[in-house]
Design a protein around this motif. Structure first.
Motif, PDB file in Angstrom:
ATOM      1  N   PHE A 143       0.856  -1.338   0.056  1.00 37.99           N
ATOM      2  CA  PHE A 143       0.077  -0.035  -0.095  1.00 37.99           C
ATOM      3  C   PHE A 143       0.741   1.289   0.021  1.00 37.99           C
ATOM      4  N   GLY A 144       2.076   1.008  -0.145  1.00 41.23           N
ATOM      5  CA  GLY A 144       3.238   2.334  -0.223  1.00 41.23           C
ATOM      6  C   GLY A 144       3.014   3.097   1.149  1.00 41.23           C
ATOM      7  N   VAL A 145       2.535   2.453   2.337  1.00 44.11           N
ATOM      8  CA  VAL A 145       2.319   3.154   3.561  1.00 44.11           C
ATOM      9  C   VAL A 145       3.518   3.009   4.422  1.00 44.11           C
ATOM     10  N   LYS A 146       4.027   3.931   4.963  1.00 43.61           N
ATOM     11  CA  LYS A 146       5.304   4.096   5.989  1.00 43.61           C
ATOM     12  C   LYS A 146       4.510   4.217   7.460  1.00 43.61           C
ATOM     13  N   CYS A 147       4.237   2.930   7.991  1.00 39.08           N
ATOM     14  CA  CYS A 147       3.643   2.829   9.371  1.00 39.08           C
ATOM     15  C   CYS A 147       3.911   3.721  10.550  1.00 39.08           C
ATOM     16  N   LEU A 164      11.891  -0.958  20.341  1.00 35.44           N
ATOM     17  CA  LEU A 164      11.791  -1.933  19.068  1.00 35.44           C
ATOM     18  C   LEU A 164      10.691  -1.020  18.394  1.00 35.44           C
ATOM     19  N   LEU A 165       9.720  -0.737  18.941  1.00 30.08           N
ATOM     20  CA  LEU A 165       8.662   0.068  18.057  1.00 30.08           C
ATOM     21  C   LEU A 165       9.199   1.351  17.493  1.00 30.08           C
ATOM     22  N   HIS A 166       9.666   2.029  18.486  1.00 28.51           N
ATOM     23  CA  HIS A 166      10.426   3.359  18.024  1.00 28.51           C
ATOM     24  C   HIS A 166      11.471   3.275  16.587  1.00 28.51           C
ATOM     25  N   VAL A 167      12.143   2.122  16.829  1.00 26.41           N
ATOM     26  CA  VAL A 167      13.101   1.928  15.634  1.00 26.41           C
ATOM     27  C   VAL A 167      12.382   1.574  14.341  1.00 26.41           C
ATOM     28  N   ALA A 168      11.233   0.646  14.462  1.00 22.00           N
ATOM     29  CA  ALA A 168      10.424   0.549  13.512  1.00 22.00           C
ATOM     30  C   ALA A 168       9.450   1.793  12.888  1.00 22.00           C
ATOM     31  N   GLY A 169       9.523   2.918  13.564  1.00 17.97           N
ATOM     32  CA  GLY A 169       8.942   4.113  13.062  1.00 17.97           C
ATOM     33  C   GLY A 169       7.580   4.282  13.665  1.00 17.97           C
ATOM     34  N   ILE A 170       7.269   3.498  14.739  1.00 16.88           N
ATOM     35  CA  ILE A 170       5.651   3.813  15.216  1.00 16.88           C
ATOM     36  C   ILE A 170       6.084   5.133  16.431  1.00 16.88           C
ATOM     37  N   ARG A 171       4.859   5.843  15.977  1.00 21.31           N
ATOM     38  CA  ARG A 171       4.938   7.067  17.095  1.00 21.31           C
ATOM     39  C   ARG A 171       3.654   7.215  17.916  1.00 21.31           C
ATOM     40  N   VAL A 172       2.340   6.637  17.315  1.00 20.86           N
ATOM     41  CA  VAL A 172       1.258   6.428  18.365  1.00 20.86           C
ATOM     42  C   VAL A 172       0.906   5.197  18.454  1.00 20.86           C
TER      43      VAL A 172
END
Ligand SMILES: [Zn+2]
Length: 273
Positions: free
Chosen positions: A112-116, A138-146
Motif C-alpha cells: 500500500f506504499g504506507v510508512k506505518c 523496538l517500536l520506535h526503531v520501526a517508526g511507530i509514534r502512536v
C-alpha cells in the motif's frame, strides 16, 4: 475540544470473507459521514485482502496502521476472571516481536506504499508498555509514534478506569511516542458484559444508548473516547454498523472531533509545544 478516535482491528485469519464484508460496510459508512479512522491491519489479513483494503482506502478517509503480522502478543497476560480463575495468554519473545513488527510494516509498505506510524497491540495490556522500554525501543526503531496498548486493568481484564488518559512515554525516554489507552468497552466485550447475552440489551440500537452515555461522560470531562472495534465482531454482532454510525453522529452533535490515530498524534504533539 474533546475527541473521539476510531481504530478498527482488522484481523480475520480464517480465510473467510469476513474482512471483505466488513471493509465494504465500513467504507460505505465512513465515506458517507466523512469520518476518519485507522485500520489496524494484521499482516496476514492484509496479504489476504489487498484489493479490498486498497479500495477501502480510496473510498473512505482511512489510514492504515499495524496490528502485528500474525497477532502475536507483546506481553504475557495473567487474566483474573470473575470466578477467580487465572488464564495465561503468552506474549512473544523479543526476537519474535522484532520479526513480527518488521514483517507487518513491510506488508504495509510493499502492498500500500504506507510508512506505518500507528500501532495497535494484540489484546492490550495493563499500563500499556510503560514497564517495557525494550518494546518501546523496538517500536520506535520501526517508526511507530502512536499506539494503543493500554487496554486492561490490574487483573489484565476490562474495563480500564476512565481517567487513564493519553500520555507520552517521556519517563521511559521516548517523548515522541504517544499512548492512547482504551477505557470504554470494546466490541468484543459487548456480548459478555453489556450486550446481547444475558440480554441486558435486546439489540445494537438499545446498546448504543448505553455507549452514548459513556460518550457524554467523557465529553463533559474533556477526555478521550477511543472506539475499538474489530472486523470479526462487527460482522457477528452489528453488521449494519448501527453502533459506530450512532457514536459518530452523537459525538459530532455534542461537539466532539472525530479523528484517526495519526491526526490525534499530531494534535497532541502540537499542544505539547
Ligand atoms: Zn486483535
Amino acid at each position: 475540544m474533546s475527541t473521539m478516535v476510531i481504530g478498527y482491528d482488522v484481523e480475520d485469519r480464517t480465510g473467510s470473507d469476513i474482512t471483505r464484508r466488513f471493509l465494504s460496510k465500513a467504507s460505505e459508512l465512513h465515506a458517507e459521514l466523512q469520518a476518519p479512522a485507522t485500520l489496524f491491519l494484521v499482516g496476514i489479513t492484509a496479504e489476504n485482502n489487498v484489493e479490498a483494503i486498497q479500495r477501502a482506502k480510496e473510498e473512505a478517509p482511512f489510514e492504515l496502521g499495524s496490528h502485528n503480522y500474525s497477532h502475536i502478543l507483546l506481553k504475557t497476560l495473567c487474566q483474573v476472571k470473575g470466578d477467580g480463575i487465572v488464564e495465561i495468554a503468552q506474549g512473544g519473545s523479543l526476537g519474535q516481536l522484532v520479526a513480527e513488527v518488521d514483517k507487518a510494516n513491510t506488508v504495509l509498505e510493499r502492498e500500500f506504499g504506507v510508512k506505518c506510524r500507528a500501532f495497535c497491540s494484540p489484546w492490550g495490556y495493563y499500563r500499556g508498555i510503560s514497564d517495557r522500554p525494550d518494546l518501546l525501543h523496538l517500536l520506535h526503531v520501526a517508526g511507530i509514534r502512536v499506539m494503543r496498548t493500554w487496554m486492561r486493568n490490574a487483573q489484565d481484564w476490562i474495563p480500564v478506569d476512565y481517567d487513564v488518559q493519553p500520555f507520552f512515554y517521556e519517563p521511559q525516554g521516548f517523548p515522541d511516542m504517544l499512548e492512547v489507552p482504551v477505557t470504554v468497552r470494546h466490541d468484543c466485550n459487548w456480548p459478555v458484559h453489556y450486550g446481547f447475552e444475558p440480554q441486558e440489551y435486546a439489540n445494537p440500537q438499545e446498546f448504543l444508548d448505553y455507549l452514548r452515555s459513556e460518550l457524554d461522560y467523557l465529553h463533559e470531562r474533556d477526555w478521550l473516547y477511543n472506539a475499538a472495534q474489530h472486523d470479526t465482531t462487527t460482522i457477528e454482532y452489528d453488521p449494519d454498523m448501527v453502533i459506530m454510525r450512532g457514536l459518530i453522529e452523537h459525538a459530532r452533535r455534542i461537539g466532539m472531533e472525530v479523528m484517526n490515530f495519526t491526526q490525534y498524534y499530531d494534535k497532541m504533539r502540537a499542544s505539547k509545544q
